[in-house]
Write a protein that holds these residues in place. Structure first.
Motif, mmCIF file in Angstrom:
data_model
loop_
_atom_site.group_PDB
_atom_site.id
_atom_site.type_symbol
_atom_site.label_atom_id
_atom_site.label_comp_id
_atom_site.label_asym_id
_atom_site.label_seq_id
_atom_site.Cartn_x
_atom_site.Cartn_y
_atom_site.Cartn_z
ATOM 1 N N VAL A 50 -40.247 22.536 37.256
ATOM 2 C CA VAL A 50 -39.990 21.103 37.290
ATOM 3 C C VAL A 50 -39.718 20.624 35.870
ATOM 4 N N LEU A 51 -38.731 19.744 35.741
ATOM 5 C CA LEU A 51 -38.363 19.149 34.461
ATOM 6 C C LEU A 51 -38.525 17.635 34.568
ATOM 7 N N VAL A 52 -39.309 17.055 33.663
ATOM 8 C CA VAL A 52 -39.535 15.609 33.604
ATOM 9 C C VAL A 52 -38.998 15.103 32.273
ATOM 10 N N CYS A 53 -38.102 14.122 32.295
ATOM 11 C CA CYS A 53 -37.450 13.659 31.067
ATOM 12 C C CYS A 53 -37.549 12.143 30.908
ATOM 13 N N GLY A 54 -37.736 11.721 29.653
ATOM 14 C CA GLY A 54 -37.672 10.314 29.309
ATOM 15 C C GLY A 54 -38.844 9.512 29.830
ATOM 16 N N GLY A 55 -38.672 8.201 29.815
ATOM 17 C CA GLY A 55 -39.719 7.277 30.199
ATOM 18 C C GLY A 55 -40.032 6.325 29.055
ATOM 19 N N ALA A 56 -41.146 5.642 29.158
ATOM 20 C CA ALA A 56 -41.552 4.682 28.134
ATOM 21 C C ALA A 56 -42.975 4.996 27.696
ATOM 22 N N PRO A 57 -43.284 4.834 26.418
ATOM 23 C CA PRO A 57 -44.625 5.177 25.924
ATOM 24 C C PRO A 57 -45.689 4.212 26.436
ATOM 25 N N LYS A 58 -46.938 4.604 26.255
ATOM 26 C CA LYS A 58 -48.052 3.733 26.624
ATOM 27 C C LYS A 58 -47.886 2.368 25.966
ATOM 28 N N GLY A 59 -48.106 1.335 26.728
ATOM 29 C CA GLY A 59 -48.021 -0.019 26.190
ATOM 30 C C GLY A 59 -46.645 -0.634 26.245
ATOM 31 N N GLY A 81 -41.563 -9.592 24.798
ATOM 32 C CA GLY A 81 -40.326 -9.592 24.028
ATOM 33 C C GLY A 81 -40.268 -8.557 22.927
ATOM 34 N N VAL A 82 -41.184 -7.602 22.950
ATOM 35 C CA VAL A 82 -41.169 -6.507 21.972
ATOM 36 C C VAL A 82 -40.819 -5.235 22.734
ATOM 37 N N PHE A 83 -39.724 -4.588 22.354
ATOM 38 C CA PHE A 83 -39.178 -3.482 23.128
ATOM 39 C C PHE A 83 -39.385 -2.167 22.374
ATOM 40 N N MET A 84 -40.361 -1.413 22.824
ATOM 41 C CA MET A 84 -40.700 -0.152 22.178
ATOM 42 C C MET A 84 -39.643 0.909 22.481
ATOM 43 N N LYS A 85 -39.428 1.804 21.525
ATOM 44 C CA LYS A 85 -38.466 2.885 21.723
ATOM 45 C C LYS A 85 -38.884 3.740 22.914
ATOM 46 N N ALA A 86 -37.908 4.091 23.738
ATOM 47 C CA ALA A 86 -38.170 4.953 24.886
ATOM 48 C C ALA A 86 -38.551 6.356 24.419
ATOM 49 N N LEU A 87 -39.057 7.149 25.337
ATOM 50 C CA LEU A 87 -39.408 8.535 25.017
ATOM 51 C C LEU A 87 -38.154 9.387 24.906
ATOM 52 N N ASP A 88 -38.149 10.300 23.941
ATOM 53 C CA ASP A 88 -36.999 11.203 23.777
ATOM 54 C C ASP A 88 -37.378 12.639 24.132
ATOM 55 N N THR A 89 -38.457 12.812 24.888
ATOM 56 C CA THR A 89 -38.919 14.154 25.213
ATOM 57 C C THR A 89 -38.712 14.492 26.680
ATOM 58 N N CYS A 90 -38.556 15.788 26.929
ATOM 59 C CA CYS A 90 -38.608 16.356 28.269
ATOM 60 C C CYS A 90 -39.786 17.329 28.308
ATOM 61 N N ALA A 91 -40.410 17.420 29.469
ATOM 62 C CA ALA A 91 -41.504 18.363 29.666
ATOM 63 C C ALA A 91 -41.150 19.264 30.845
ATOM 64 N N ARG A 92 -41.268 20.571 30.625
ATOM 65 C CA ARG A 92 -40.859 21.545 31.644
ATOM 66 C C ARG A 92 -42.038 22.454 31.968
ATOM 67 N N ILE A 93 -42.247 22.716 33.251
ATOM 68 C CA ILE A 93 -43.388 23.520 33.668
ATOM 69 C C ILE A 93 -42.997 24.408 34.841
ATOM 70 N N THR A 94 -43.480 25.649 34.815
ATOM 71 C CA THR A 94 -43.292 26.568 35.933
ATOM 72 C C THR A 94 -44.468 26.377 36.875
ATOM 73 N N ILE A 95 -44.220 25.678 37.968
ATOM 74 C CA ILE A 95 -45.320 25.239 38.826
ATOM 75 C C ILE A 95 -45.898 26.378 39.656
ATOM 76 N N THR A 96 -45.217 27.520 39.696
ATOM 77 C CA THR A 96 -45.701 28.675 40.444
ATOM 78 C C THR A 96 -46.482 29.651 39.574
ATOM 79 N N ASP A 97 -46.542 29.416 38.268
ATOM 80 C CA ASP A 97 -47.295 30.301 37.383
ATOM 81 C C ASP A 97 -48.790 30.208 37.664
#
Length: 543
Positions: free
Chosen positions: A276-285, A293-309
């Motif tokens: 499974v690959l999960v990409c982007g989103g918004a940080p805590k807060g 009216g304060v717009f925090m930078k979005a996440l620039d990371t992806c997280a990948r996991i082998t769910i059958t391991d």
């Protein structure tokens, strides 16, 4: 050359190589319709090459009238009790035409999936739509059919998935820490799932539209907020708890990242790997901050996991650009397209900023550090409530975006978007026509079975076809809304044998998946891929 200088030179060389790999641009855009009359908040491809799109009924009048003087009379509607405009359309992919459809109850932030018979079974929504089931059958003149009280619980911002037994499971929703089935169970049909209450950030949530994927063992991988479980829905028990994503930032609505089950391969192996690959989103807060009216930078990371391991761990990667409210679409060549979204802020009305116009291609089989490739940009912002869907010829339809209440085209930063575009990945470029397979026979396969070998005849003008250069893939069309494509999966069948028949014609033999745990019964797009260039697909029905 001294050791420190050698090290610095090596680092610079790696950075240059990385930059060259992530900066190449490809793909092209086409404006299909300047306006389809509605803003496509939800999108689903059907087996007759029509795409059903809809927004919400409590949105005021749309820009598309219902036919023959039809009107929706709804005394509970919060915007317009008598509405003679459409809030759903059916788009004909190959004719590039659309027609108005009629929904009777509010579909705002609802969910759905294609049933094994090819019907779209669509569930929940807001207000009078929160317990509705709506069914749309693919035919030239069909319209929505609605079932009052079809759901046991109110489902708003839930996620659906087709199961191997042909039912849909509906997971979560606002204020619902439970799941249910369609068709309903004979026993209790609202079953508690404590994981959903455990992942609920009070006053923010961050676990709506959970990412749900059918694992190869028949259990469900359910991701909410920043962590996941493997869930046995038959016995109502958690089989495994996965680690929290490094950094702990939320990835579900309203922090709204996206996720895919990466293509399933080696389907004849005793143990099949699933990732499974999960990409982007918004940080805590970010959500509460955007309300101020304060717009925090979005996440620039992806997280990948082998769910059958046996000991699964998240592996982090960095995208070329930050992205919240982006969509992830599996392509027939096995790559993943990241498209739509914003560079800062959160999901919600007027809560996103810095539209991300540039799609990114993710190549899962490349080495880490060389998987991302930027594509050619669009000119139309696609932010809150935008959608994307792969269609049979390999293009990706893109529509929607209305980051504020009601149809509003003036006096707002990002007006309601009614247009429909298509993104053509680079594999559709004319320079690859000599490599591109054309499926000659069959034209469709309506009754293929599990674990059976089938033969496909193709034409490939350029020749040079080897068994290693050709593969068959199957794609399950998804229900797309709020940056998540429900039920999306790609199976790589490979090939068992390739035979040259002469005159640039070949037969390709491939074996279907062995069970519904890999591919639930239903309709799929079947592609033949030669040297990473896919054919136009044919429709197949697996059962």
């Amino acid at each position: 050359m001294s050791a420190p200088i050698t090290f610095i030179f090596s680092v610079l060389l790696l950075q240059l190589l990385s930059a060259s790999l992530t900066s190449a641009a490809g793909g092209s855009w086409q404006l299909l319709q300047k306006s389809i009359g509605i803003s496509a908040m939800h999108m689903q491809l059907l087996r007759n090459d029509r795409v059903v799109m809809f927004d919400r009924t409590d949105f005021g009048p749309s820009n598309l009238s219902l036919s023959k003087g039809k009107c929706r009379n709804d005394p509970t509607d919060t915007a317009l009790q008598v509405d003679c405009t459409a809030h759903s359309v059916e788009y004909n992919v190959f004719a590039n035409k659309f027609r108005a459809l009629t929904v009777q109850t509010d579909t705002w932030c609802s969910s759905g999936s294609i049933a094994p018979d090819g019907n779209l079974v669509q569930t929940g929504g807001f207000n009078d739509g929160e317990r509705r089931i709506r069914v749309f059958s693919p035919c030239r003149t069909c319209d929505w059919n609605e079932i009052p009280n079809g759901l046991t619980a109110r489902r708003w911002y839930a996620a659906n998935h087709l199961l191997p037994d042909g039912r849909q499971i509906i997971v979560g929703g606002r204020g619902q820490f439970s799941y249910e089935f369609v068709p309903k169970n004979l026993v209790a049909n609202k079953i508690n799932l404590p994981f959903l209450s455990e992942t609920n950030d009070k006053g923010i949530e961050n676990n709506l539209y959970p990412f749900v994927f059918l694992n190869v063992d028949g259990n469900l991988f359910i991701f909410a907020n920043n962590r996941a479980i493997l869930f046995d829905y038959i016995n109502n028990q958690v089989v495994r708890t996965y680690p929290t994503i490094p950094g702990g930032d939320p990835r579900n609505y309203p922090s709204t990242g996206s996720a895919v089950l990466l293509p399933l391969k080696n389907l004849k192996a005793a143990a099949i790997q699933a990732e499974v690959l999960v990409c982007g989103g918004a940080p805590k807060g970010a959500y509460l901050s955007s309300l101020k009216g304060v717009f925090m930078k979005a996440l620039d990371t992806c997280a990948r996991i082998t769910i059958t391991d046996p000991n699964p761990q998240w592996v982090m990667e960095t995208m070329p650009m930050a992205r919240v409210m982006g969509d992830m679409i599996l392509l027939p060549d096995g790559n993943v397209l990241l498209i739509n979204g914003a560079g800062s802020g959160s999901a919600g009305w007027e809560q996103g900023r810095e539209p991300v116009l540039t799609p990114v291609l993710y190549r899962p089989d490349n080495d880490i550090g060389s998987r991302f490739e930027t594509q050619n940009p669009t000119t139309i912002p696609r932010m809150y409530h935008s959608t994307a869907a792969l269609v049979r010829d390999g293009r990706v339809l893109v529509s929607g975006s209305n980051p504020h209440a009601f149809y509003n085209f003036t006096g707002v930063l990002f007006p309601t978007e009614l247009s429909l575009e298509a993104f053509s990945p680079a594999y559709m470029d004319a320079k690859f026509d000599n490599l591109r397979p054309t499926i000659i026979a069959p034209k469709s396969m309506s009754g293929i079975r599990y674990r059976k070998k089938y033969t496909i005849q193709v034409m490939i003008p350029g020749g040079n076809v080897t068994e290693n250069s050709i593969s068959v893939t199957m794609f399950a069309p998804a229900f797309n809304t709020h940056s998540f494509s429900m039920n999306q999966r790609l199976l790589v069948l490979g090939n068992d044998k390739v035979t040259a028949l002469g005159n640039s014609t070949y037969t390709v033999e491939a074996t279907t998946p062995r069970s519904g745990n890999l591919a639930p019964s239903g309709f799929y797009l079947l592609f033949v891929v030669h040297q990473d260039i896919p054919s136009q697909a044919i429709w197949v029905r697996l059962w």
